[in-house]
Write an enzyme that holds these catalytic residues in place. Structure first.
Site, PDB file in Angstrom:
ATOM      1  N   GLU A 149       0.835  -1.196   0.000  1.00  0.00           N
ATOM      2  CA  GLU A 149       0.000   0.000   0.000  1.00  0.00           C
ATOM      3  C   GLU A 149       0.876   1.255   0.000  1.00  0.00           C
ATOM      4  OE1 GLU A 149      -3.793   1.820   2.509  1.00  0.00           O
ATOM      5  OE2 GLU A 149      -2.346   0.543   3.555  1.00  0.00           O
ATOM      6  N   LYS A 204      -9.842   1.848  -2.446  1.00  0.00           N
ATOM      7  CA  LYS A 204     -10.063   1.371  -1.078  1.00  0.00           C
ATOM      8  C   LYS A 204     -11.495   1.670  -0.641  1.00  0.00           C
ATOM      9  CE  LYS A 204      -7.519   1.488   3.330  1.00  0.00           C
ATOM     10  NZ  LYS A 204      -6.336   2.116   3.974  1.00  0.00           N
ATOM     11  N   CYS A 257      -5.679  -2.959   2.646  1.00  0.00           N
ATOM     12  CA  CYS A 257      -5.451  -2.725   4.076  1.00  0.00           C
ATOM     13  C   CYS A 257      -6.712  -2.871   4.933  1.00  0.00           C
ATOM     14  CB  CYS A 257      -4.789  -1.363   4.272  1.00  0.00           C
ATOM     15  SG  CYS A 257      -3.944  -1.181   5.870  1.00  0.00           S
TER      16      CYS A 257
END
Length: 283
Positions: free
Chosen positions: A45, A117, A160
């Site tokens: 990331e 995301k 994440c």
């Protein structure tokens, strides 16, 4: 018919505040992973910039026209791999909104998938850490997986904090994905607590492979990543991991083993959709 096995590589990259250096380092490591037999390569990331809301606008690029995407296309093509390119700060061309975005490339260097995301990292652990991605970023709105044609099957992508929400992995697994890949940058508070545990949980939930790729830890930076890039098999066992230094983690993804696990504990035929809904419906 897809190949039964392939080598997956997670590049635990040392990230600096110089974008050019990060891209060059990524290029070198992607080629090294390919030389060592990897067919699918993952970057961490925010691999092209420091991680932090104050950095996102400065490092953000348009997709697909930004310099990082052009560099990543060349990396994937030169290495001849499927490249899950961690994430970069993205600036949308039409709205000027910012996103934390993962791009995926095939061995011909073509951009084949984009994942923004979905779940933004907004936490406040008293006395330990406060971080609010939503101060700068907007959330994505889609489940993402990509095809590898007749080579290795389908692979799902999250970023994440997405790993804390099991629905993305559940949908990917029920749509035929053999693995879920999460570029991520857990910190020194959440990393020891949940990094490996969440990967094992998602793997056991869905009886498929889960891999999470972190940046290397840099204690001179404002954000300290946990590291410990890890690959977990469909039985919930860690098959490859590391500490926090820059390195490449390799693991074999075996679709025959996945089938063996699912036959032994057949949850895919035992779910009770007469009692609860199938979250993958409509995708």
């Amino acid at each position: 018919m897809s190949n039964a096995t392939f080598k997956l590589a997670l590049i635990q990259l040392h990230v600096t505040d110089i974008k050019k250096d990060n891209l060059e380092n990524a290029h070198e490591q992607v080629l090294l992973a390919a030389k060592n037999g990897a067919k699918v390569v993952v970057l961490p990331e925010c691999f092209n910039s420091p991680y932090g809301t104050n950095f996102f606008p400065q490092y953000a690029e348009y997709i697909p026209d930004g310099e990082s995407v052009q560099a990543l296309k060349e990396m994937a093509k030169e290495a001849g791999v499927y490249l899950v390119a961690g994430s970069i700060p993205e600036k949308e061309t039409t709205s000027d909104k910012f996103y934390n975005t993962c791009t995926v490339y095939n061995p011909q260097g073509e951009l084949i998938a984009t994942h923004r995301k979905v779940h933004l990292f907004d936490i406040d652990v008293p006395g330990k850490i406060r971080f609010q991605e939503s101060e700068i970023l907007s959330p994505g709105n889609q489940v993402t997986f990509f095809e590898t044609g007749n080579l290795y099957g389908k692979i799902g992508v999250g970023i994440c904090y997405d790993i804390r929400f099991p629905e993305l992995a559940m949908i990917a697994a029920r749509k035929g994905c053999i693995a879920m890949v999460y570029p991520g940058a857990f910190n020194m508070t959440t990393g020891p607590l949940h990094w490996e545990l969440l990967q094992r949980a998602r793997a056991i939930d869905n009886q498929f492979y889960v891999a999470a790729c972190s940046p290397a830890r840099d204690t001179s930076a404002s954000y300290h990543a946990w590291g410990h890039s890890t690959i977990v098999n469909p039985n919930g066992e860690v098959i490859a991991t590391t500490e926090h230094e820059p390195t490449i983690v390799y693991g074999e993804i075996d679709s025959n083993y996945l089938k063996e696990v699912r036959q032994g504990i057949p949850i895919y035929t035992q779910r009770r959709f007469d009692i609860y809904k199938d979250v993958s419906e409509g995708f």
